[in-house]
Design an enzyme around this catalytic site. Structure first.
Site, short mmCIF file in Angstrom:
data_model
loop_
_atom_site.label_atom_id
_atom_site.label_comp_id
_atom_site.label_asym_id
_atom_site.label_seq_id
_atom_site.Cartn_x
_atom_site.Cartn_y
_atom_site.Cartn_z
N ASP A 319 49.57 41.89 51.69
CA ASP A 319 50.78 41.46 50.99
C ASP A 319 50.75 39.96 50.72
O ASP A 319 50.31 39.16 51.54
CB ASP A 319 51.99 41.80 51.86
CG ASP A 319 53.30 41.39 51.22
OD1 ASP A 319 53.61 41.91 50.14
OD2 ASP A 319 53.99 40.53 51.79
N GLU A 372 47.29 41.87 46.95
CA GLU A 372 48.40 41.62 46.04
C GLU A 372 48.34 40.13 45.73
O GLU A 372 48.85 39.30 46.49
CB GLU A 372 49.75 41.99 46.68
CG GLU A 372 50.88 41.87 45.68
CD GLU A 372 52.20 41.41 46.28
OE1 GLU A 372 53.20 41.39 45.53
OE2 GLU A 372 52.25 41.06 47.47
#
Length: 639
Positions: A319, A372
């Site tokens: 993330d 990401e």
């Protein structure tokens, strides 16, 4: 029963200490935390915790009525900063915390164990003495062959989901499903929809449900909200036995501010960076790890390794990588300090990410490491040996932003934004990309995917069907967040179930049917995935027909007769006698039409085989003449 302390016992070798301090220990979970042990004829639990700036550390728990002084740990005589001790007679299942008194200002904290394998269900926060061993895995066949499923030349269609709001039991107080209930209901849904993988938003323990799991306190602890560790293993095991890969979101970019967690662990900035310009995240109100500290690197890499090792996770989506890479991320001028070279790159975070990927791929070559990463940082998915970050895949945020922007325009205006449709192909092969339509696009007043589409109900659904069909044909692996595949009208609400009742409406039910069919076509047509990351897998037929809001291209495999021809019409008019150039003489048939009546479309298209004629078009020897449905995408193959 008395629970005597023993100090002449350790699970940590000199090599463990050396690797820990060097930042090279990748399996700290085997040594730190609370572990069952047999010592000098008695059973008990060995505790080990890193707190170099503590004056004293003791274990308080169920077994001593949470007394703060009765079971002190002992500081090792080396300079590791590790406190440890063996407490006899303590059993698994009991709860505990570390009572830490700092050397500095006599700060006192009760801390959860950073290496706990299980925790009390939030809002409680004690750690549980627990073993993650002993589960009888039945996924040997999957584990031996998953390299084929996770490969660059494999079809990857990911269903992203939040366990707590996928399906609620409204009749039972709106509760969420357990891990074991999901093993039945989620499995059935993945089968129905023909996905290849499921991606779980973070399952590491987290205090605040509204953080969706992204504000973590337990980096080795599966959240207790849905069951116990073996229950989660069962869910993953069942998915594996049925051919589905499991990806998990993992958050090394920041951690929760809750005082029972990692923050100010021994009275100092131990896990976080001491400099607030590097150690506190202004956008998320959370703490940032000190990536330059070797012990922290060992901790984080061990966390990722743990989920791959003990839970058989097939992939990790890291993330907020961009927030790690840039010193000035979410900071104004004067709120950040350049690196030693005068740049804005966080060199320590870059080194950490490379080491992370090297370590994980070194142990498990058949997994997926997914970044990401929302910027143009170069070589995210290139090997570290040539200066890359070493990830396997990167989310293509540029494609996502451009596509959603283009689709939001009324068709009459799209001709002025044609470049937003074609620009992604300029860089589509620079990285190993995954095309995400994720949870981030349907929250915080961004609107649902169906409500981003212009027009009346008919047109909205036609636009959404066309966008999905274009996505499935575009180079790159696929990811869709739950609710998108039933065209949920409302934004995602983490406290409520997906609006499954919408499937009573034919528009929603048949859009879902189309996505199921598309996933199956994608999996069966090798040309749509074999060369996702290579120029040889894609060829424009016509990228310049902005007057008609049309694009056409080919997706190619190693075999010419497997080529799929894709024609997209993003105008709200039917184009009759629309010609495209094709390389071969023969007959071409529609294998998919997003405007088919079986998807509640307008049933405009090409029901008969189309015979090519020898007429040069788009630089090719032959051409075919098509009927293009409005707001429609068709796939063709030569027969």
């Amino acid at each position: 029963m008395t629970h005597a302390m023993h100090y002449n016992v350790s699970r940590l070798s000199d090599l463990d200490i050396y690797l820990f301090k060097e930042g090279n220990h990748t399996k700290l979970y085997e040594k730190f935390g609370a572990h069952k042990m047999h010592h000098e004829g008695v059973d008990g639990i060995h505790f080990a915790v890193w707190a170099p700036n503590a004056q004293s550390v003791s274990v308080r728990g169920d077994f001593n009525d949470y007394a703060t002084e009765s079971h002190p740990l002992k500081l090792r005589e080396d300079d590791s900063g590790i406190w440890e001790g063996f407490i006899e007679g303590v059993e698994e299942g009991l709860t505990y915390k570390y009572h830490i008194v700092s050397k500095f200002h006599h700060i006192v904290h009760d801390k959860s164990d950073p290496f706990a394998f299980f925790s009390e269900k939030p809002s409680k926060s004690a750690s549980c003495i627990w073993s993650v061993d002993g589960y009888d895995w039945q996924d040997d066949t999957w584990m031996k062959t998953r390299h084929k499923v996770n490969a660059y030349d494999a079809p990857v269609a990911v269903y992203e989901m939040h366990l707590g709001s996928w399906k609620r039991k409204v009749e039972e107080g709106n509760r969420y499903l357990s891990y074991r209930e999901l093993a039945v209901e989620l499995l059935a849904y993945l089968k129905q929809m023909h996905y290849t993988h499921v991606e779980f938003m973070p399952l590491t323990e987290y205090p605040y449900f509204g953080s969706w799991g992204y504000q973590v306190t337990g980096y080795f602890s599966a959240t207790a909200r849905f069951g116990e560790p073996h229950d989660l293993m069962y869910l993953i095991d069942v998915l594996h036995q049925n051919g589905f890969g499991v990806i998990m979101d993992w958050v090394p970019s920041h951690f929760a501010v809750d005082m029972h967690g990692l923050v100010n662990f021994d009275g100092t900035a131990l896990y976080e960076h001491e400099d607030p310009q590097k150690g506190f995240h202004p956008e998320w109100g959370s703490y940032i790890f000190n990536y330059g500290r070797n012990e922290v690197k060992s901790f984080l890499i061990s966390s990722a390794m743990f989920w791959l090792d003990k839970y058989h996770i097939d992939g990790i989506r890291v993330d907020a990588v961009a927030s790690m890479l840039y010193l000035n991320y979410a900071r104004k001028e004067g709120e950040w300090t350049p690196n030693v070279n005068g740049g804005n790159e966080n060199l320590e975070a870059v080194a950490f990410l490379r080491k992370l990927n090297e370590s994980l791929y070194g142990e498990f070559s058949d997994i997926m490491m997914i970044a990401e990463e929302s910027t143009a940082w170069p070589m995210v998915t290139r090997p570290t040996s040539i200066g890359g970050l070493g990830f396997g895949f990167k989310w293509n945020m540029g494609w996502m932003h451009d596509t959603l922007k283009y689709m939001s325009f009324d068709p009459i205006h799209r001709q002025h934004h044609h470049h937003q449709l074609t620009f992604s192909l300029w860089y589509a092969f620079d990285e190993h990309f995954m095309l995400p339509l994720s949870h981030d696009e349907v929250v915080h007043m961004k609107g649902s995917l169906i409500n981003k589409m212009p027009g009346n109900t008919n047109q909205k659904f036609a636009n959404l069907r066309a966008m999905y069909a274009y996505m499935m044909a575009h180079p790159g692996k696929k990811l869709l967040f739950m609710g998108g595949d039933i065209a949920q009208y409302s934004e995602w609400n983490f406290e409520e179930s997906i609006d499954w009742h919408l499937l009573d409406d034919p528009y929603h039910a048949r859009l879902q049917k189309m996505l199921s069919d598309l996933n199956l076509i994608y999996r069966n047509e090798r040309a749509l995935y074999q060369h996702d990351e290579k120029h040889i897998g894609f060829e424009w037929i016509d990228d310049g027909d902005y007057q008609h809001n049309c694009i056409s291209f080919m997706r190619k495999s190693d075999l010419p007769d497997e080529t799929v021809y894709i024609v997209c019409n993003f105008a709200d008019e039917t184009w009759e006698n629309y010609k495209i150039g094709v390389p071969c003489e023969g007959e071409y048939v529609e294998i998919f039409n997003s405007q088919s009546s079986c998807y509640e479309g307008w049933n405009i298209g090409n029901t008969e085989a189309i015979t090519s004629i020898k007429e040069t078009m788009h630089g090719r020897e032959y051409s075919i003449t098509l009927t293009l449905p409005p707001l429609g995408v068709i796939y063709l193959k030569k027969v």
